[in-house]
Design an enzyme around this catalytic site. Structure first.
Site, PDB file in Angstrom:
ATOM      1  N   VAL A 180      -4.430   6.366  -2.243  1.00  0.00           N
ATOM      2  CA  VAL A 180      -3.749   5.017  -2.181  1.00  0.00           C
ATOM      3  C   VAL A 180      -3.996   4.238  -3.658  1.00  0.00           C
ATOM      4  O   VAL A 180      -3.310   3.646  -4.121  1.00  0.00           O
ATOM      5  CB  VAL A 180      -4.267   4.162  -0.856  1.00  0.00           C
ATOM      6  CG1 VAL A 180      -4.081   2.696  -1.195  1.00  0.00           C
ATOM      7  CG2 VAL A 180      -3.599   4.637   0.206  1.00  0.00           C
ATOM      8  N   LYS A 200      -8.232   3.183   8.464  1.00  0.00           N
ATOM      9  CA  LYS A 200      -8.455   4.341   9.244  1.00  0.00           C
ATOM     10  C   LYS A 200      -9.857   4.050  10.167  1.00  0.00           C
ATOM     11  O   LYS A 200     -10.711   3.309   9.740  1.00  0.00           O
ATOM     12  CB  LYS A 200      -8.906   5.561   8.570  1.00  0.00           C
ATOM     13  CG  LYS A 200      -7.801   5.928   7.588  1.00  0.00           C
ATOM     14  CD  LYS A 200      -7.977   7.207   7.177  1.00  0.00           C
ATOM     15  CE  LYS A 200      -7.059   7.623   5.951  1.00  0.00           C
ATOM     16  NZ  LYS A 200      -7.366   6.878   4.815  1.00  0.00           N
ATOM     17  N   GLU A 225       2.436   8.039  -1.423  1.00  0.00           N
ATOM     18  CA  GLU A 225       0.899   8.799  -1.800  1.00  0.00           C
ATOM     19  C   GLU A 225       1.214  10.286  -1.659  1.00  0.00           C
ATOM     20  O   GLU A 225       2.111  10.535  -0.824  1.00  0.00           O
ATOM     21  CB  GLU A 225      -0.272   8.195  -1.498  1.00  0.00           C
ATOM     22  CG  GLU A 225      -0.144   8.186   0.039  1.00  0.00           C
ATOM     23  CD  GLU A 225      -1.690   8.451   0.475  1.00  0.00           C
ATOM     24  OE1 GLU A 225      -2.251   9.479   0.277  1.00  0.00           O
ATOM     25  OE2 GLU A 225      -2.175   7.842   1.685  1.00  0.00           O
ATOM     26  N   ALA A 254     -12.460   3.958  -3.151  1.00  0.00           N
ATOM     27  CA  ALA A 254     -11.975   3.452  -4.390  1.00  0.00           C
ATOM     28  C   ALA A 254     -10.355   2.661  -4.336  1.00  0.00           C
ATOM     29  O   ALA A 254      -9.967   1.793  -4.986  1.00  0.00           O
ATOM     30  CB  ALA A 254     -11.710   4.425  -5.392  1.00  0.00           C
ATOM     31  N   ASP A 255      -9.906   2.760  -3.056  1.00  0.00           N
ATOM     32  CA  ASP A 255      -8.540   2.077  -2.562  1.00  0.00           C
ATOM     33  C   ASP A 255      -8.956   0.624  -2.655  1.00  0.00           C
ATOM     34  O   ASP A 255      -8.063  -0.077  -3.083  1.00  0.00           O
ATOM     35  CB  ASP A 255      -8.245   2.463  -1.040  1.00  0.00           C
ATOM     36  CG  ASP A 255      -7.892   3.977  -1.234  1.00  0.00           C
ATOM     37  OD1 ASP A 255      -7.621   4.532  -1.996  1.00  0.00           O
ATOM     38  OD2 ASP A 255      -7.522   4.320   0.096  1.00  0.00           O
ATOM     39  N   LYS A 274      -7.903  16.127  -4.952  1.00  0.00           N
ATOM     40  CA  LYS A 274      -7.349  14.752  -4.145  1.00  0.00           C
ATOM     41  C   LYS A 274      -7.804  14.004  -5.557  1.00  0.00           C
ATOM     42  O   LYS A 274      -8.884  13.875  -5.991  1.00  0.00           O
ATOM     43  CB  LYS A 274      -8.469  14.550  -3.352  1.00  0.00           C
ATOM     44  CG  LYS A 274      -8.470  13.114  -2.602  1.00  0.00           C
ATOM     45  CD  LYS A 274      -9.349  12.775  -1.378  1.00  0.00           C
ATOM     46  CE  LYS A 274      -9.608  11.445  -1.064  1.00  0.00           C
ATOM     47  NZ  LYS A 274     -10.672  11.396  -0.216  1.00  0.00           N
TER      48      LYS A 274
HETATM   49  N1  PSU Z   1      -3.571   7.872   5.233  1.00  0.00           N
HETATM   50  C1  PSU Z   1      -3.321   8.906   5.810  1.00  0.00           C
HETATM   51  N2  PSU Z   1      -3.747  10.055   5.692  1.00  0.00           N
HETATM   52  C2  PSU Z   1      -4.657  10.269   4.436  1.00  0.00           C
HETATM   53  C3  PSU Z   1      -4.769   8.938   3.799  1.00  0.00           C
HETATM   54  C4  PSU Z   1      -4.350   7.853   4.177  1.00  0.00           C
HETATM   55  O1  PSU Z   1      -2.609   8.866   7.192  1.00  0.00           O
HETATM   56  O2  PSU Z   1      -5.079  11.201   4.284  1.00  0.00           O
HETATM   57  C5  PSU Z   1      -5.652   9.259   2.241  1.00  0.00           C
HETATM   58  C6  PSU Z   1      -5.066   8.198   1.280  1.00  0.00           C
HETATM   59  O3  PSU Z   1      -4.810   9.012   0.177  1.00  0.00           O
HETATM   60  C7  PSU Z   1      -6.344   7.305   0.928  1.00  0.00           C
HETATM   61  C8  PSU Z   1      -7.292   8.392   1.313  1.00  0.00           C
HETATM   62  O4  PSU Z   1      -6.491   6.712  -0.208  1.00  0.00           O
HETATM   63  O5  PSU Z   1      -6.946   8.906   2.328  1.00  0.00           O
HETATM   64  C9  PSU Z   1      -8.631   7.639   1.317  1.00  0.00           C
HETATM   65  O6  PSU Z   1      -9.738   8.545   0.808  1.00  0.00           O
HETATM   66  P1  PSU Z   1     -11.396   7.961   0.572  1.00  0.00           P
HETATM   67  O7  PSU Z   1     -11.475   7.467   1.972  1.00  0.00           O
HETATM   68  O8  PSU Z   1     -12.082   9.037  -0.104  1.00  0.00           O
HETATM   69  O9  PSU Z   1     -11.089   6.789  -0.397  1.00  0.00           O
END
Ligand code: PSU
Ligand code: MN
Length: 312
Positions: A115, A168, A34, A150-151, A95
């Site tokens: 993702v 995370k 990604e 949305a992942d 993004k």
């Molecule tokens: N993993 C990392 N750093 C990141 C991400 C994942 O170590 O920045 C990113 C990925 O692109 C993932 C996104 O899809 O964070 C999630 O964002 P959100 O919580 O807004 O869906």
């Protein structure tokens, strides 16, 4: 899966790098990567080098890296040095999760894939293995904010193996695991019984299944494909012990980060980049080192899984 003949991609705004196309045509090992982690997840002074290092980790395992992004009105699968540099350094990179990709294409603005969108676009061209840092998931307080990445829905719709260091730790891990179960997304722990917590090796949650080798992952993926299961398989690969963050420091910074989020009223797709940057700034580089180490390890394992048979 075989590479969709170029005629199937004809007319689509998709450009597959020749090296990636060649590997896919022969069923060779390819790993999707990604680009949001490069544009929004890492600080500007090191992100380009890390982007190169991630690709190098895939290559060291014997697979071809395919970093995905939207540039100049096209989905690019496999980025050359110039494209990678644009994603790493331009200020106008969006993004781009699944719903943003079409807008970025139509407006010809650069988009870095998450993702969710990477899994989708990789599947579209026949890539079956993907490496990231940590998945998005259900945020803490989601019962009132409704903030779920949305992942999760994206992974329920893409037949791909995703190697990550869990979700995370800024998220609600038990709730995320419940949603993955509801969405029927497979989850296996790589040489672990505990679901990993991104910056830290373990959370209190168990994994439904434990696997020991890349070959085992490839066999599970093959069984899914044979049965037409088009959902993802998450391979949760814990950060190495020497790279993980001190749990006390982690918990302190997380509490401060969540408070800052509320004070500054950060919402929507800015939440995750805000928290990652907050960690990187407040931990004197400890979270950054952990993040980089875990992504490189995931890229290596994804390369091994692709080589073991789940490649293209
Ligand atoms: N993993 C990392 N750093 C990141 C991400 C994942 O170590 O920045 C990113 C990925 O692109 C993932 C996104 O899809 O964070 C999630 O964002 P959100 O919580 O807004 O869906
Ligand atoms: Mn969100």
């Amino acid at each position: 899966m075989t590479f969709p003949a170029s005629d199937r991609l004809d007319g689509l705004p998709v450009e597959v790098h020749p090296e990636v196309a060649e590997a896919l045509r022969h069923g060779g090992p390819v790993v999707a990567l990604e680009s949001t982690i490069i544009s929004h997840g890492l600080p500007r002074d090191s992100n380009m080098q890390v982007a190169r290092d991630i690709e190098q980790s895939v290559r060291a395992a014997g697979a071809v890296p395919a970093t995905i992004a939207v540039l100049d009105g096209r989905v690019r699968v496999g980025l050359d040095e110039d494209a990678l540099l644009q994603i790493a350094s331009r200020d106008d990179v969006n993004k781009a999760s699944i719903r943003d990709v079409a807008v970025a294409l139509a407006r010809r603005v650069p988009g870095a894939t998450t993702v969710a969108s990477t899994a989708w676009l990789a599947s579209l061209v026949g890539i079956e293995v993907f490496a990231t840092g940590g998945l998005g998931g259900v945020h803490r307080g989601a019962a009132t904010s409704w903030d779920e990445s949305a992942d999760l829905m994206g992974l329920a719709a893409a037949p791909i193996v995703v190697v990550c260091a869990g979700v995370k730790s800024i998220l609600d891990v038990p709730a995320t695991l419940e949603r993955l179960e509801s969405l029927s997304v497979g989850v296996v722990g790589y040489r672990t019984d505990r679901f990993p917590g991104f910056y830290v090796r373990e959370t209190e949650m168990a994994v439904p299944w434990r696997v020991e080798t890349p070959e085992e992952v490839a066999r599970i993926h093959a069984a899914n494909r044979a049965l037409g299961n088009s959902r993802a398989l998450v391979v949760a690969n814990p950060i190495e012990p020497e790279s993980e963050m001190d749990p006390d420091l982690h918990d302190d910074v997380l509490a401060a980060g969540l408070a800052a989020l509320r004070e500054q009223d950060v919402r929507g797709k800015d939440v995750t980049p805000f928290l990652l940057a907050f960690f990187h700034e407040r931990t004197g580089g400890a979270s950054l080192k952990a993040n980089v180490d875990l992504v490189l390890a995931n890229a290596r394992l994804a390369g091994q899984i692709a080589v073991a048979g789940a490649g293209g």
